[in-house]
Design an enzyme around this catalytic site. Structure first.
Site: not given
Ligand code: ACO
Length: 322
Positions: A113, A249, A279
């Site tokens: 990520c 993020h 996500n």
């Protein structure tokens, strides 16, 4: 000497929307549970043949158009991904060929990520070192391909997509610093078992599935993110009150709220896409950035802070004077 300017942004999402209600048809979950714990309402899921390179290429074309340059002006392509089309060659070399580039170099970065922030840091350092003039940085993922669709604790959290930026060298001028002011990367490999994929060449499985200790990851996320944000600000003589936009993020609305609260930021200073994208790992920061640039929220001269945390654990931040 040179600094790096972001001269164009782009993104691309698969057209297939999957809502929480649709997930609740096949696994024991509910829209209420998912919205309450994560803020996620829907996500995009790639169709067959829609691979990371396909999404990355579309986002790249978008970013090149916004920057007003063509692929032949690029001398480096960096793709941040944890879901490459193949173990090798890199997805970046596939994108290089799809763009019709004849020269330059291309490689992938793997920081899950945090991948986009890592890739942006690498691009910035190539430019500062005088090794590249114009760099395409892409974050692209098909997380749906590594999810265990029978595990309700993870499969509801992720989505697919791609975002890209074009970064270009600019002579450092006499006035206030502009462009990418600094980047800050961290990792702690002792925490690798909190979030990992249980497959790959070092295991007896092929691709494998994402596994996560959600509570533990959550605990580290807010602390690490707040600390790397403060590090990025103080390295440039700024404080929290100087931030115009936080582009985080997009893992979970509760992590975003927790980080914003810790930093004393208002909710309307935080770019949030998690309710529609879920996500998307390395794609989430450039997807959110592109949205806020295109809808006019991010304006020239503003101070923009990007941050991310992911498997590894890895985390990092990039501070940009837009
Ligand atoms: N639907 C319904 N119930 C569920 C679901 C679901 N989709 N998933 C889990 N549950 C149940 C569990 O089985 C458990 O039930 P039990 O009490 O009967 O055992 C209960 O809900 C609570 O489970 P927890 O995992 O303790 O729930 P928690 O409140 O911690 O929320 C979550 C889970 C949303 C994953 C949270 O831990 C989180 O947000 N963690 C951060 C992880 C993250 O965002 N990772 C993304 C990658 S890392 C990054 O990008 C930063």
């Amino acid at each position: 000497s040179y600094c790096s300017r972001i001269i164009g942004t782009g993104s691309h999402l698969p057209d297939q929307v999957v809502t929480n209600e649709q997930l609740a048809e096949t696994i024991d979950t509910s829209d209420d549970w998912i919205v309450d714990r994560t803020g996620i309402r829907e996500r995009r899921i790639a169709r067959e043949g829609e691979t990371t390179s396909v999404l990355a290429f579309q986002a790249a074309e978008n970013a090149l158009e916004a920057a007003g340059i063509s692929a032949k002006d690029l001398d480096l392509v960096i793709v941040a991904t944890t879901t490459p089309d193949n173990t090798f060659p890199s997805t970046a070399t596939k994108v290089q060929a799809m763009l019709g580039m004849e020269g330059g170099a291309a490689f992938d970065i793997q920081a899950v990520c945090s991948g986009f922030v890592y890739a942006l840091a690498v691009a910035d350092n190539f430019i500062r070192a005088g090794q590249a003039k114009t760099v395409l940085v892409i974050g692209a993922e098909v997380m749906s391909r590594i999810l265990d669709w029978s595990d309700r604790g993870t499969c509801v959290l992720f989505g697919d997509g791609a975002g890209a930026v074009v970064v270009q060298a600019e002579e450092v001028g006499a006035g206030e610093p502009v462009g990418i002011l600094s980047t800050h990367l961290h990792s702690d490999g002792k925490l690798r078992d909190l979030l990992y994929v249980d497959g790959g060449p070092g295991t007896n499985k092929q691709v494998g599935h994402l596994r996560m200790l959600g509570r533990e990851v959550f605990r580290h996320a807010v602390t690490n993110l707040a600390s790397v944000v403060v590090e990025a600000l103080s390295a440039n003589g700024y404080t929290q009150s100087d931030i115009d936009w936080l582009v985080p993020h997009q893992a979970n609305k509760r992590i975003l709220d927790g980080t914003a609260r810790k930093l004393g930021l208002r909710e309307d200073q935080v770019v949030i896409t998690v309710e529609r994208h879920a996500n998307t790992s390395a794609a989430s920061v450039p997807l959110a950035l592109d949205e806020a640039v295109r809808d006019g929220r991010i304006q020239k001269g503003q101070l923009v802070l990007m941050e991310a945390m992911g498997g590894g654990l890895t985390w990092g931040a990039a501070l940009v004077r837009w």
